[in-house]
Write a protein that holds these residues in place. Structure first.
Motif, PDB file in Angstrom:
ATOM      1  N   TYR B   8      17.622  80.418  60.346  1.00 32.46           N
ATOM      2  CA  TYR B   8      16.564  80.187  59.364  1.00 32.46           C
ATOM      3  C   TYR B   8      15.688  81.414  59.204  1.00 32.46           C
ATOM      4  O   TYR B   8      15.535  82.220  60.115  1.00 32.46           O
ATOM      5  CB  TYR B   8      15.739  78.927  59.674  1.00 32.46           C
ATOM      6  CG  TYR B   8      15.284  78.753  61.097  1.00 32.46           C
ATOM      7  CD1 TYR B   8      16.041  78.009  61.998  1.00 32.46           C
ATOM      8  CD2 TYR B   8      14.074  79.292  61.533  1.00 32.46           C
ATOM      9  CE1 TYR B   8      15.620  77.823  63.296  1.00 32.46           C
ATOM     10  CE2 TYR B   8      13.646  79.108  62.827  1.00 32.46           C
ATOM     11  CZ  TYR B   8      14.422  78.373  63.710  1.00 32.46           C
ATOM     12  OH  TYR B   8      14.017  78.196  65.003  1.00 32.46           O
ATOM     13  N   ILE B   9      15.148  81.533  58.009  1.00 36.77           N
ATOM     14  CA  ILE B   9      14.306  82.680  57.658  1.00 36.77           C
ATOM     15  C   ILE B   9      12.856  82.202  57.669  1.00 36.77           C
ATOM     16  O   ILE B   9      12.496  81.278  56.929  1.00 36.77           O
ATOM     17  CB  ILE B   9      14.672  83.242  56.273  1.00 36.77           C
ATOM     18  CG1 ILE B   9      16.175  83.528  56.193  1.00 36.77           C
ATOM     19  CG2 ILE B   9      13.880  84.501  55.989  1.00 36.77           C
ATOM     20  CD1 ILE B   9      16.664  83.829  54.804  1.00 36.77           C
ATOM     21  N   TYR B  60      14.467  86.561  60.680  1.00 36.66           N
ATOM     22  CA  TYR B  60      15.649  85.723  60.903  1.00 36.66           C
ATOM     23  C   TYR B  60      15.685  85.262  62.364  1.00 36.66           C
ATOM     24  O   TYR B  60      15.504  86.067  63.270  1.00 36.66           O
ATOM     25  CB  TYR B  60      16.932  86.505  60.610  1.00 36.66           C
ATOM     26  CG  TYR B  60      17.212  86.712  59.139  1.00 36.66           C
ATOM     27  CD1 TYR B  60      16.497  87.651  58.402  1.00 36.66           C
ATOM     28  CD2 TYR B  60      18.191  85.970  58.491  1.00 36.66           C
ATOM     29  CE1 TYR B  60      16.757  87.854  57.061  1.00 36.66           C
ATOM     30  CE2 TYR B  60      18.470  86.174  57.150  1.00 36.66           C
ATOM     31  CZ  TYR B  60      17.745  87.114  56.439  1.00 36.66           C
ATOM     32  OH  TYR B  60      18.010  87.304  55.116  1.00 36.66           O
ATOM     33  N   ARG B  87      14.381  79.660  54.120  1.00 35.83           N
ATOM     34  CA  ARG B  87      15.769  79.283  53.877  1.00 35.83           C
ATOM     35  C   ARG B  87      16.414  78.989  55.221  1.00 35.83           C
ATOM     36  O   ARG B  87      16.007  79.550  56.249  1.00 35.83           O
ATOM     37  CB  ARG B  87      16.491  80.467  53.195  1.00 35.83           C
ATOM     38  CG  ARG B  87      17.820  80.177  52.554  1.00 35.83           C
ATOM     39  CD  ARG B  87      17.772  79.185  51.411  1.00 35.83           C
ATOM     40  NE  ARG B  87      17.048  79.576  50.220  1.00 35.83           N
ATOM     41  CZ  ARG B  87      17.583  80.234  49.191  1.00 35.83           C
ATOM     42  NH1 ARG B  87      18.821  80.624  49.231  1.00 35.83           N
ATOM     43  NH2 ARG B  87      16.844  80.499  48.134  1.00 35.83           N
ATOM     44  N   TYR B  88      17.392  78.100  55.244  1.00 34.85           N
ATOM     45  CA  TYR B  88      18.105  77.817  56.498  1.00 34.85           C
ATOM     46  C   TYR B  88      19.559  77.535  56.195  1.00 34.85           C
ATOM     47  O   TYR B  88      19.919  77.189  55.064  1.00 34.85           O
ATOM     48  CB  TYR B  88      17.474  76.639  57.247  1.00 34.85           C
ATOM     49  CG  TYR B  88      17.640  75.322  56.536  1.00 34.85           C
ATOM     50  CD1 TYR B  88      16.778  74.925  55.539  1.00 34.85           C
ATOM     51  CD2 TYR B  88      18.709  74.476  56.857  1.00 34.85           C
ATOM     52  CE1 TYR B  88      16.948  73.730  54.863  1.00 34.85           C
ATOM     53  CE2 TYR B  88      18.894  73.282  56.189  1.00 34.85           C
ATOM     54  CZ  TYR B  88      18.002  72.920  55.195  1.00 34.85           C
ATOM     55  OH  TYR B  88      18.186  71.754  54.524  1.00 34.85           O
TER      56      TYR B  88
END
Lengths: 78, 195
Positions: B8-9, B60, B87-88
């Motif tokens: 994930y970010i 990240y 995001r993931y």
């Protein structure tokens, strides 16, 4: 028989160690299989066999979701 | 119990202290679902290939864990609703893919292996080309040696001819001409080798 100058050997059949590197985390390695625009290069250009081309496409698409690789290169984006 | 991997970010504005909170929260979430946390790795702040939520950078974090498949949806729901996670990506992994080592959040240096592999392939191709060139040169040398031998034979025959009758001279001329034809043929093979 194919014309000698045009035959390409699949890099993954030559060196089986490379198969392990078909992974979205190895996005720098996958850069070899996309154009500057971010398009996936067709297998008949790179010489990759169909089996590994399928793996490459799925992994590139995973890397795109995580913004490790571009969907399309935007010249205005720095 | 299957093995899963989540990358994930995290929002770039989040500093290390709060980053660790997010990671440990995710870890607690897994353990509350009877999962087992296996590995965590911080890839550090990276530039995104395209902006996400108007952000150009993101941190990240990669986690590996084993959990019952039914809870994966609940876990990804948590990530989805967290505004700090841009995001993931959840992927199923095999036993071989599990990384071993200390579960630390220290920033990991990027692998140089990816850089080293690229020139390897190129050098291989270059070596092949070189080998082909060398072969062509060898063929040329062989052809030259053959030509020299033929010339020597012709000279020897000529010397013999001087001591014998005129009829045999005519035969020698025929032999000489045939020898010329041979050299022409070898010349053709040489051209083919170059091709």
């Amino acid at each position: 028989m194919a014309i000698l100058g045009n035959t390409r050997i699949c890099p993954f059949k030559e060196d089986s160690r490379l198969i392990k590197r078909i992974n979205y985390k190895e996005y720098k390695f996958l850069r070899k299989f996309i154009t500057e625009q971010g398009k996936i290069i067709p297998a008949h250009v790179t010489g990759v066999s169909a089996k590994y081309q399928r793996m490459i496409t799925t992994e590139i698409k995973k890397a795109r979701v995580l913004a490790l690789l571009p969907f399309a290169a935007d010249p205005r984006y720095n | 119990m299957n093995h899963y991997e989540t990358v994930y970010i995290i929002h770039p504005a989040i500093q290390e202290g709060r980053l660790n909170d997010i990671v440990s929260k995710f870890k607690d979430e897994i353990e509350s679902h009877k999962g087992k946390f296996l590995y965590v790795e911080n890839w550090g702040k990276k530039k995104l290939s395209y902006p996400i939520d108007k952000q150009k950078y993101g941190t990240y974090v990669m986690c590996q864990y084993s959990i019952d498949g039914g809870f994966v949806k609940a876990l990804s729901q948590d990530l989805e609703l967290n505004p700090n996670i841009l995001r993931y990506l959840v992927t199923k992994i095999e036993d071989d893919d599990i990384k071993e080592g200390a579960n630390t959040l220290d920033k990991v240096e990027e692998n140089n292996s990816s850089k080293s592999a690229l020139p390897k392939v190129e050098t291989k191709v270059e070596e092949k080309v070189k080998v082909e060139e060398v072969k062509v040169e060898e063929v040329k040398e062989e052809v030259k040696v053959e030509e020299v031998k033929e010339e020597v034979k012709v000279e020897e025959v000529k010397e013999e001819v001087k001591n014998t009758s005129d009829d045999k001279k005519n035969e020698d001329i025929v032999e000489e001409s045939s020898g010329d034809e041979d050299t022409q043929e070898t010349g053709d093979t040489e051209k083919e080798g170059v091709k």
